[in-house]
Design an enzyme around this catalytic site. Structure first.
Site, PDB file in Angstrom:
ATOM      1  N   TYR A   1       2.885  13.429  -6.711  1.00 44.89           N
ATOM      2  CA  TYR A   1       2.448  12.196  -7.461  1.00 44.89           C
ATOM      3  C   TYR A   1       3.546  11.188  -7.490  1.00 44.89           C
ATOM      4  O   TYR A   1       4.223   9.741  -7.971  1.00 44.89           O
ATOM      5  CB  TYR A   1       2.336  12.340  -9.088  1.00 44.89           C
TER       6      TYR A   1
ATOM      7  N   HIS B   1       4.881   7.447  -5.608  1.00 47.73           N
ATOM      8  CA  HIS B   1       6.158   6.052  -6.927  1.00 47.73           C
ATOM      9  C   HIS B   1       6.479   5.782  -6.850  1.00 47.73           C
ATOM     10  O   HIS B   1       6.972   4.967  -6.425  1.00 47.73           O
ATOM     11  CB  HIS B   1       5.086   6.576  -8.343  1.00 47.73           C
TER      12      HIS B   1
ATOM     13  N   TYR C   1       4.370  -2.625 -15.245  1.00 49.64           N
ATOM     14  CA  TYR C   1       3.776  -2.239 -15.050  1.00 49.64           C
ATOM     15  C   TYR C   1       4.516  -0.369 -15.115  1.00 49.64           C
ATOM     16  O   TYR C   1       4.954   0.016 -14.561  1.00 49.64           O
ATOM     17  CB  TYR C   1       2.586  -1.639 -13.913  1.00 49.64           C
TER      18      TYR C   1
ATOM     19  N   TRP D   1      -4.876   3.517  -0.554  1.00 45.02           N
ATOM     20  CA  TRP D   1      -3.526   4.512  -1.693  1.00 45.02           C
ATOM     21  C   TRP D   1      -4.617   5.254  -2.666  1.00 45.02           C
ATOM     22  O   TRP D   1      -4.767   6.059  -2.778  1.00 45.02           O
ATOM     23  CB  TRP D   1      -3.259   3.398  -2.210  1.00 45.02           C
ATOM     24  N   TRP D   2      -5.318   4.865  -2.811  1.00 47.80           N
ATOM     25  CA  TRP D   2      -6.662   6.126  -3.467  1.00 47.80           C
ATOM     26  C   TRP D   2      -6.528   7.420  -2.822  1.00 47.80           C
ATOM     27  O   TRP D   2      -7.364   8.225  -2.791  1.00 47.80           O
ATOM     28  CB  TRP D   2      -8.102   5.112  -3.869  1.00 47.80           C
TER      29      TRP D   2
END
Length: 104
Positions: free
Chosen positions: A18, A22, A41, A76-77
């Site tokens: 993960y 990112h 963000y 992306w999801w």
């Protein structure tokens, strides 16, 4: 500017992947997020519970509502679905967090 916070959940053993994804966020995805008026963000991890806490600033709370309709976001999801809890459309399962304190 509105600050929004929400939580998501990782699957066991998926923290490193993960973070790697990112760290290498797709430029097209970052551009779509910025174009939706999202800035500053950040995503934080509670390693004990594998809960992700996201905080973002939104210039217009209505603009991000279009993100789920964008192909780059759906792609992306789909790529992230093996790493986290997701809905049937592969969007992350998210729960809004209520602000209870802010020190400016």
């Amino acid at each position: 500017m509105k600050t929004v916070a929400f939580k998501m959940k990782l699957k066991p053993g998926k923290v490193a992947e993960y973070k790697k994804r990112h760290d290498e966020i797709w430029p097209e995805l970052a551009a779509a997020i910025r174009a939706a008026g999202i800035s500053d963000y950040s995503i934080f991890l509670d390693e004990e519970s594998l809960t992700l806490f996201a905080v973002q600033k939104q210039s217009d709370p209505d603009k991000p509502k279009d993100l789920p309709n964008q192909e780059i976001v759906r792609k992306w999801w789909d790529s992230m679905a093996p790493l986290m809890e997701v809905n049937p459309d592969n969007s992350p399962v998210c729960s809004d967090l209520l602000p209870v304190f802010h020190l400016a």
